[in-house]
Design a protein around this motif. Structure first.
Motif, short mmCIF file in Angstrom:
data_model
loop_
_atom_site.label_atom_id
_atom_site.label_comp_id
_atom_site.label_asym_id
_atom_site.label_seq_id
_atom_site.Cartn_x
_atom_site.Cartn_y
_atom_site.Cartn_z
N HIS A 186 0.84 -1.19 0.00
CA HIS A 186 0.00 0.00 0.00
C HIS A 186 0.88 1.25 0.00
O HIS A 186 1.88 1.29 0.71
CB HIS A 186 -0.92 0.02 1.23
CG HIS A 186 -1.91 -1.08 1.22
ND1 HIS A 186 -2.98 -1.10 0.38
CD2 HIS A 186 -1.99 -2.22 1.94
CE1 HIS A 186 -3.68 -2.19 0.59
NE2 HIS A 186 -3.10 -2.90 1.53
N PRO A 187 0.51 2.28 -0.77
CA PRO A 187 1.34 3.48 -0.85
C PRO A 187 1.29 4.32 0.43
O PRO A 187 2.16 5.12 0.67
CB PRO A 187 0.76 4.25 -2.03
CG PRO A 187 -0.63 3.76 -2.16
CD PRO A 187 -0.63 2.33 -1.67
N GLU A 188 0.29 4.15 1.23
CA GLU A 188 0.14 4.93 2.45
C GLU A 188 0.02 4.00 3.65
O GLU A 188 -0.54 2.91 3.54
CB GLU A 188 -1.12 5.82 2.36
CG GLU A 188 -1.11 6.80 1.22
CD GLU A 188 -0.09 7.90 1.38
OE1 GLU A 188 0.20 8.30 2.51
OE2 GLU A 188 0.42 8.36 0.35
N PRO A 189 0.52 4.41 4.83
CA PRO A 189 0.39 3.57 6.01
C PRO A 189 -1.07 3.56 6.48
O PRO A 189 -1.83 4.48 6.19
CB PRO A 189 1.28 4.27 7.04
CG PRO A 189 1.28 5.70 6.61
CD PRO A 189 1.20 5.66 5.10
N ASP A 190 -1.43 2.51 7.22
CA ASP A 190 -2.80 2.49 7.72
C ASP A 190 -2.95 3.56 8.80
O ASP A 190 -1.99 3.96 9.47
CB ASP A 190 -3.17 1.10 8.23
CG ASP A 190 -2.40 0.72 9.48
OD1 ASP A 190 -2.92 0.97 10.58
OD2 ASP A 190 -1.28 0.19 9.35
N ARG B 135 -0.82 5.79 16.06
CA ARG B 135 0.04 5.31 17.15
C ARG B 135 1.40 6.00 17.13
O ARG B 135 1.91 6.44 18.16
CB ARG B 135 0.26 3.80 17.02
CG ARG B 135 -0.70 2.98 17.82
CD ARG B 135 -0.35 1.49 17.83
NE ARG B 135 0.91 1.25 18.50
CZ ARG B 135 1.89 0.50 18.01
NH1 ARG B 135 1.78 -0.08 16.84
NH2 ARG B 135 3.00 0.32 18.69
N SER B 136 2.01 6.11 15.95
CA SER B 136 3.34 6.72 15.88
C SER B 136 3.28 8.21 16.19
O SER B 136 4.14 8.73 16.91
CB SER B 136 4.00 6.45 14.53
OG SER B 136 3.22 6.93 13.47
N ALA C 7 3.50 16.76 2.66
CA ALA C 7 4.11 15.48 2.98
C ALA C 7 3.10 14.38 2.73
O ALA C 7 1.92 14.54 3.04
CB ALA C 7 4.54 15.47 4.45
N THR C 8 3.56 13.31 2.17
CA THR C 8 2.66 12.17 2.03
C THR C 8 2.53 11.51 3.38
O THR C 8 3.39 11.69 4.26
CB THR C 8 3.20 11.16 1.01
OG1 THR C 8 4.42 10.60 1.54
CG2 THR C 8 3.45 11.79 -0.36
N ARG C 9 1.49 10.75 3.56
CA ARG C 9 1.33 10.02 4.81
C ARG C 9 2.48 9.03 4.99
O ARG C 9 2.92 8.78 6.09
CB ARG C 9 -0.03 9.31 4.85
CG ARG C 9 -1.22 10.27 4.98
CD ARG C 9 -1.32 10.76 6.40
NE ARG C 9 -2.21 11.87 6.56
CZ ARG C 9 -3.47 11.79 6.97
NH1 ARG C 9 -4.01 10.61 7.21
NH2 ARG C 9 -4.19 12.86 7.14
N ARG C 10 2.97 8.50 3.90
CA ARG C 10 4.08 7.56 3.98
C ARG C 10 5.33 8.27 4.50
O ARG C 10 6.03 7.76 5.37
CB ARG C 10 4.37 6.94 2.63
CG ARG C 10 5.63 6.08 2.64
CD ARG C 10 5.75 5.31 1.40
NE ARG C 10 4.92 4.13 1.60
CZ ARG C 10 5.21 2.94 1.15
NH1 ARG C 10 6.25 2.78 0.40
NH2 ARG C 10 4.44 1.92 1.41
#
Length: 150
Positions: free
Chosen positions: A3-7, A13-14, A123-126
């Motif tokens: 997936h291009p983006e994190p869940d 959480r981070s 910024a991308t979510r990734r």
């Protein structure tokens, strides 16, 4: 397929762990913080101080994935907050001690930040997740049991 983006849960959480690290550096208890991941990732820290020009209003530290950190005075609910300073710099996720210095210096009248928000490249979510990854390393999974004696 990757997936291009994190869940959203991992990103939340981070970001939460990063905000807890900032809160510890600033001297704010965890219960005075909030994190939200929606169309924009944001965080809020209620600071245990008042502003000299508005002694009846609380001071807050706010983070947005679009602007980074800002120090502001809370006003009446119908009014916009009064931003005192923006952290500035190129790092959207500065080290917690740098954020603590920004708060202390601004509160002392040594404006080390910027008066206007800095233009931030989207910024991308990734990329945001990558910047926040170091704060997630040692954080236990929500709901995980802590071993006896540890």
């Amino acid at each position: 397929m990757e997936h291009p983006e994190p869940d959203t849960r991992t990103l939340e959480r981070s970001l939460g762990e990063y905000v807890r690290a900032v809160a510890a550096a600033v001297g704010v208890p965890d219960e005075s913080t909030t994190v939200e991941i929606s169309d924009t990732a944001t965080a809020y820290l209620g600071l245990p101080r008042r502003w000299r020009d508005r002694p009846h209003h609380d001071v807050m530290l706010v983070w947005s994935e679009r602007r980074g950190w800002s120090l502001a005075v809370e006003t009446d609910p119908a009014e916009a907050v009064i931003v005192l300073a923006y952290h500035g710099g190129d790092n959207l996720v500065p080290p917690p001690d740098a954020v603590a210095r920004f708060v202390a210096d601004t509160a002392a009248g040594r404006h080390t930040g910027q008066e206007r928000p800095r233009p931030v490249a989207a910024a991308t979510r990734r990329s945001l997740a990558e910047r926040l990854r170091p704060y997630l390393r040692d954080a236990p999974e929500p709901g995980s049991a802590v071993p006896a004696g540890g």
